[in-house]
Motif scaffolding. Sequence first.
Motif: not given
Length: 297
Positions: A202-203, A206-207, A209-210, A214
Amino acid sequence: MLDLTRLRVLVAVAREGSVTAAADALHYAQPSVSHHLARLEAEVGLPLTQRAGRGLRLTEAGELLARRAEEILGQVEATEAELSAHAGLRTGRVRLAAFPSALATLVPAAAARFAAAYPDVELALTEAEPPAALTALRTGVVDVAVVFTHGALEERGVTVEPLLTEPLFLVTPADGARARPDGGLAAHADARWIAGCERCRAHLVESCERAGFTPAIAFETDDYVAVQALVAAGLGVSTLPGLALTANRHPGVRVDPLPGDRRAVAVATYGRSPAPLPVQAFRAALREAAAADFTQW
């Protein structure tokens, strides 16, 4: 008053899915397990199980009681350990669960300190990722858990103490085309990525995507040795934390720190302070090892 033996039987049935399997796990006779279940249902006045094919399924009330029973049994284990600790640190045990890279770095350093100071205290170590380690802690399977988190760690009834903060690194092939120094994750938006299981990635997702993309995940493994071998073979890129790279560094990879991307490593114990003396002593050994041997970040 609820009987602890019957609660253990209910927890075993919940875990194993049948009376026969629960009897095997507990080393009880099958009629004994059925008897304890029937007595427990009579005590609470509610049906706790129902037939599901050849096995059993807990009712809603059974599931609720099984969850509470795990916590109750864990607290009983912790209380017994506290009482035995009154004899001091001449005897006792500490059971620890830790994630793989901590078990390969921080934990051995702490265990060596602990064993030298308290040679008569038994120390048992097992590998577990944070969710499983915290479950084992709450249910009394272990006394101490070394875990990591990318944010706040809040678990009911669990005392958490920070040990260190480790940076995360971008891992790319050593002979690959050099990305822009300030490129970070975004410079590898078109690359194939190597990530952990769905629970663990997950991390990373998320990183990325920031950073505006993707990640295309081509390989899945939680083994930090395998991650580096795959990267070195040119099969993808990944990220790894500092402890993983301290435990093993493949000569065929390049690592670049990801600015501002870090994760906290902490020691968790169950119940209120003070913890049993052996647990307190091992927590102190973890703190000392973290301060003495893992300050390079």
